[in-house]
Design a protein around this motif. Sequence first.
Motif, mmCIF file in Angstrom:
data_model
loop_
_atom_site.group_PDB
_atom_site.id
_atom_site.type_symbol
_atom_site.label_atom_id
_atom_site.label_comp_id
_atom_site.label_asym_id
_atom_site.label_seq_id
_atom_site.Cartn_x
_atom_site.Cartn_y
_atom_site.Cartn_z
ATOM 1 N N GLY A 16 0.803 -1.174 0.368
ATOM 2 C CA GLY A 16 0.289 -0.254 0.066
ATOM 3 C C GLY A 16 0.690 1.147 -0.205
ATOM 4 N N VAL A 17 0.075 2.793 0.144
ATOM 5 C CA VAL A 17 1.135 3.782 -0.072
ATOM 6 C C VAL A 17 1.073 4.587 1.433
ATOM 7 C CG1 VAL A 17 -0.118 4.644 -1.858
ATOM 8 C CG2 VAL A 17 -1.126 4.920 -0.132
ATOM 9 N N ARG A 18 0.357 3.558 3.294
ATOM 10 C CA ARG A 18 0.750 4.443 4.142
ATOM 11 C C ARG A 18 2.507 4.038 5.119
ATOM 12 N NH1 ARG A 18 -4.376 5.252 2.920
ATOM 13 N NH2 ARG A 18 -5.669 6.974 2.484
ATOM 14 N N LEU A 60 2.214 -11.948 6.401
ATOM 15 C CA LEU A 60 1.561 -10.904 6.975
ATOM 16 C C LEU A 60 2.325 -9.576 6.529
ATOM 17 C CD1 LEU A 60 2.683 -12.676 10.342
ATOM 18 C CD2 LEU A 60 0.496 -13.187 9.194
ATOM 19 N N THR A 61 1.042 -8.484 6.873
ATOM 20 C CA THR A 61 1.044 -7.273 6.306
ATOM 21 C C THR A 61 1.101 -6.533 7.844
ATOM 22 O OG1 THR A 61 -0.592 -6.507 5.597
ATOM 23 C CG2 THR A 61 0.272 -7.311 3.961
ATOM 24 N N ASN A 68 5.937 5.427 7.905
ATOM 25 C CA ASN A 68 4.258 6.171 7.628
ATOM 26 C C ASN A 68 4.070 6.133 6.536
ATOM 27 O OD1 ASN A 68 4.402 6.683 10.947
ATOM 28 N ND2 ASN A 68 5.944 7.963 10.544
ATOM 29 N N THR A 69 5.867 6.236 5.124
ATOM 30 C CA THR A 69 5.425 6.318 3.979
ATOM 31 C C THR A 69 6.417 4.940 3.269
ATOM 32 O OG1 THR A 69 7.445 7.648 3.371
ATOM 33 C CG2 THR A 69 5.839 8.438 3.931
ATOM 34 N N GLU A 72 9.699 4.631 2.677
ATOM 35 C CA GLU A 72 10.155 4.119 3.984
ATOM 36 C C GLU A 72 10.080 2.465 4.261
ATOM 37 O OE1 GLU A 72 9.663 8.094 7.109
ATOM 38 O OE2 GLU A 72 7.987 6.550 7.488
ATOM 39 N N ALA A 73 8.762 2.036 3.946
ATOM 40 C CA ALA A 73 8.998 1.033 4.182
ATOM 41 C C ALA A 73 9.372 -0.274 2.775
ATOM 42 C CB ALA A 73 6.986 0.917 3.862
ATOM 43 N N GLU A 74 8.908 0.655 1.346
ATOM 44 C CA GLU A 74 10.120 -0.387 0.617
ATOM 45 C C GLU A 74 11.567 -0.150 0.528
ATOM 46 O OE1 GLU A 74 10.642 -2.575 -2.375
ATOM 47 O OE2 GLU A 74 8.512 -1.864 -2.002
#
Length: 168
Positions: A16-18, A60-61, A68-69, A72-74
Amino acid sequence: MATDRICVGAIAGAFGVRGEVRLKSFCAQPEAIAAYAPLWTEDGGRSFTVKLTRGTGGGLTARLSGVNTREEAEALRGIELFADRHKLPNLPDDEFYHADLIGLEVLDTSGAPLGRVKAVHNHGAGDFLEIIGGAATLLLPFTKAAVPTVDLTVGRIVADPPGDLGDE
């Protein structure tokens, strides 16, 4: 060979994007990974609290603290996550954390050295011990027949390699 932290999962990428991440759990009960938080990076430089958000085909997610973005997750893709050993369950006598096997001396049933455990691999058909001895590398199935004795106290494994695997 006890370590203070054990690898319990890895970040597979963004979801996702969040700022949610796709999380691969190495726990027997995948959802248990959240109970072992905070989870640490291998170098111990960063820790995360974990809130599982949903299951996705085979994984899992989760929301990780401080992420937060999507960017950052990627950026965390491929990072392994470690839990403090004292938060993990004690295992039965015939089960072992992979981290406890790494570095153990491996002898054959007659006492001749085969090498040391470099890694434990699992590609879906069960665990294999990668044993480095001299110039040779041996992949040994981690079964009761091939590995009749694991003695963590002494730091030694007794192996009975199938066929002629140990005859090199």
